[in-house]
Design a protein around this motif. Structure first.
Motif, PDB file in Angstrom:
ATOM      1  N   PRO A  17      -5.787  -5.373 -21.592  1.00  0.00           N
ATOM      2  CA  PRO A  17      -6.166  -4.240 -20.742  1.00  0.00           C
ATOM      3  C   PRO A  17      -5.001  -3.349 -20.338  1.00  0.00           C
ATOM      4  O   PRO A  17      -3.873  -3.820 -20.149  1.00  0.00           O
ATOM      5  CB  PRO A  17      -6.777  -4.919 -19.516  1.00  0.00           C
ATOM      6  N   TYR A  18      -5.298  -2.062 -20.238  1.00  0.00           N
ATOM      7  CA  TYR A  18      -4.343  -1.117 -19.680  1.00  0.00           C
ATOM      8  C   TYR A  18      -4.402  -1.185 -18.159  1.00  0.00           C
ATOM      9  O   TYR A  18      -5.431  -1.566 -17.582  1.00  0.00           O
ATOM     10  CB  TYR A  18      -4.682   0.312 -20.094  1.00  0.00           C
ATOM     11  N   SER A  19      -3.324  -0.780 -17.490  1.00  0.00           N
ATOM     12  CA  SER A  19      -3.381  -0.633 -16.038  1.00  0.00           C
ATOM     13  C   SER A  19      -4.222   0.600 -15.722  1.00  0.00           C
ATOM     14  O   SER A  19      -4.430   1.468 -16.579  1.00  0.00           O
ATOM     15  CB  SER A  19      -1.970  -0.462 -15.468  1.00  0.00           C
ATOM     16  N   GLN A  20      -4.714   0.682 -14.494  1.00  0.00           N
ATOM     17  CA  GLN A  20      -5.527   1.833 -14.114  1.00  0.00           C
ATOM     18  C   GLN A  20      -4.727   3.130 -14.197  1.00  0.00           C
ATOM     19  O   GLN A  20      -5.271   4.181 -14.520  1.00  0.00           O
ATOM     20  CB  GLN A  20      -6.090   1.640 -12.698  1.00  0.00           C
ATOM     21  N   GLU A  22      -2.330   3.733 -16.381  1.00  0.00           N
ATOM     22  CA  GLU A  22      -2.267   4.067 -17.803  1.00  0.00           C
ATOM     23  C   GLU A  22      -3.584   4.657 -18.285  1.00  0.00           C
ATOM     24  O   GLU A  22      -3.607   5.609 -19.065  1.00  0.00           O
ATOM     25  CB  GLU A  22      -1.903   2.822 -18.615  1.00  0.00           C
ATOM     26  N   VAL A  23      -4.689   4.090 -17.816  1.00  0.00           N
ATOM     27  CA  VAL A  23      -6.007   4.622 -18.171  1.00  0.00           C
ATOM     28  C   VAL A  23      -6.130   6.063 -17.698  1.00  0.00           C
ATOM     29  O   VAL A  23      -6.581   6.952 -18.434  1.00  0.00           O
ATOM     30  CB  VAL A  23      -7.136   3.766 -17.560  1.00  0.00           C
ATOM     31  N   GLY A  24      -5.705   6.306 -16.461  1.00  0.00           N
ATOM     32  CA  GLY A  24      -5.767   7.663 -15.925  1.00  0.00           C
ATOM     33  C   GLY A  24      -4.948   8.648 -16.742  1.00  0.00           C
ATOM     34  O   GLY A  24      -5.373   9.776 -16.978  1.00  0.00           O
ATOM     35  N   ARG A  25      -3.773   8.223 -17.185  1.00  0.00           N
ATOM     36  CA  ARG A  25      -2.916   9.085 -18.008  1.00  0.00           C
ATOM     37  C   ARG A  25      -3.588   9.441 -19.318  1.00  0.00           C
ATOM     38  O   ARG A  25      -3.568  10.597 -19.761  1.00  0.00           O
ATOM     39  CB  ARG A  25      -1.588   8.388 -18.289  1.00  0.00           C
ATOM     40  N   ALA A  73     -14.336   4.753 -19.871  1.00  0.00           N
ATOM     41  CA  ALA A  73     -15.001   3.486 -20.210  1.00  0.00           C
ATOM     42  C   ALA A  73     -14.430   2.895 -21.497  1.00  0.00           C
ATOM     43  O   ALA A  73     -14.257   1.678 -21.612  1.00  0.00           O
ATOM     44  CB  ALA A  73     -16.503   3.712 -20.346  1.00  0.00           C
ATOM     45  N   LEU A  74     -14.123   3.746 -22.463  1.00  0.00           N
ATOM     46  CA  LEU A  74     -13.541   3.271 -23.715  1.00  0.00           C
ATOM     47  C   LEU A  74     -12.156   2.672 -23.492  1.00  0.00           C
ATOM     48  O   LEU A  74     -11.836   1.594 -24.003  1.00  0.00           O
ATOM     49  CB  LEU A  74     -13.451   4.421 -24.722  1.00  0.00           C
ATOM     50  N   PHE A  75     -11.314   3.375 -22.729  1.00  0.00           N
ATOM     51  CA  PHE A  75      -9.964   2.878 -22.482  1.00  0.00           C
ATOM     52  C   PHE A  75      -9.988   1.594 -21.656  1.00  0.00           C
ATOM     53  O   PHE A  75      -9.171   0.694 -21.874  1.00  0.00           O
ATOM     54  CB  PHE A  75      -9.122   3.942 -21.779  1.00  0.00           C
TER      55      PHE A  75
END
Length: 292
Positions: free
Chosen positions: A150-153, A155-158, A142-144
């Motif tokens: 915005p980051y890509s999904q 990138e968020v997962g990484r 949620a923070l990322f």
């Protein structure tokens, strides 16, 4: 339905998907990916296979094969598994998955994780939010996802995976001494929605009961204290050395000088003295949990 960049379903094997490119400024990462690519190419040529033929055999596009072999693309774990099987590498290519997985994490995160992994003591005060070692996956995500731009999904997962990987520190043997002081406001902000908020509070109760962890909360009604101008982190190592950082001291730079470290430890000691005791902290967390 796609299967993680399989060429037969995405055409190019996910070659343009964000999050798998090599950061050119990450010299160590570039070296790892280049070495992996050379190994794959050597095994492919030894097997007498062309890049297109090899790509078709493992289910990825020819273009992605060339990018991986040229060190311009980080291979997925599935790519290495299939390459190992098709080329008969006997586990040698598949064994590189761990190195490749670490390269996917941002360099600064890898460096931080390496320092934390060597620490025998860790002391941390966080002025806003929760320390990364205390966050649940949903809280971190949620923070990322709230960051702008915005980051890509991917990138968020990484980044979530990298943050969770750091939490292996709780399972180390011998266990390091870990001390955290959090502001009360961090307990009361429903990051990720109510269900995730509850999971986060439950996680804090779990971690706070570990024998090697001291978890304290700074009550909101406390007056000014030495942590008001930013986070404080001090890590100590087995050889007697230490490293510290504070947003409010020494221009936010890492410090190893004994005099500077003593200043950070003095500030942290006062913060701990003014915070709730660990027992009072767990009682407060349980109270907040009951109110959600």
């Amino acid at each position: 339905m796609s299967v993680d960049g399989v060429g037969t379903e995405q055409g190019d094997g996910g070659a343009d998907e964000p999050g798998w490119d090599v950061d050119p400024d990450d010299e160590s990462g570039v070296a790892v990916v280049a070495a992996v690519g050379r190994q794959i190419k050597a095994w492919r040529e030894a097997a007498g296979m062309r890049a297109g033929e090899f790509g078709a055999a493992i289910g990825y596009g020819e273009d992605l094969v060339y990018k991986v072999e040229g060190g311009r693309r980080i291979p997925r774990p599935e790519f290495l598994d299939r390459a190992d099987e098709v080329l008969g590498a006997g586990g040698k290519l598949a064994a590189m998955k761990r190195d490749v997985a670490e390269v996917r994490y941002p360099k600064k995160v890898r460096d931080l994780a390496g320092v934390e992994a060597r620490a025998v003591e860790l002391a941390a005060y966080v002025a806003h939010g929760l320390h990364g070692l205390l966050q649940t996956p949903g809280h971190a995500r949620a923070l990322f996802e709230a960051r702008q731009p915005p980051y890509s999904q991917d990138e968020v997962g990484r980044m979530v995976a990298a943050r969770m990987a750091r939490q292996s520190i709780f399972g180390r043997t011998p266990a390091p001494a870990l001390s955290f002081v959090q502001e009360e406001s961090a307990l009361r902000r429903p990051i990720g929605g109510t269900p995730e908020w509850r999971r986060q509070l439950e996680r804090l109760l779990e971690v706070g009961q570990l024998r090697n962890v001291t978890l304290q909360v700074m009550p909101t009604h406390r007056e000014a204290h030495p942590g008001m101008d930013g986070d404080i982190n001090v890590l100590k190592f087995k050889d007697g050395t230490a490293v510290g950082r504070s947003h409010g001291a020494f221009n936010g730079r890492r410090v190893t000088d004994a005099k500077q470290l003593r200043i950070l430890e003095l500030r942290y000691g006062i913060i701990r003295a003014e915070a709730l005791t660990p027992r009072e902290t767990l009682a407060l967390i349980d109270q907040v949990l009951g109110e959600t």
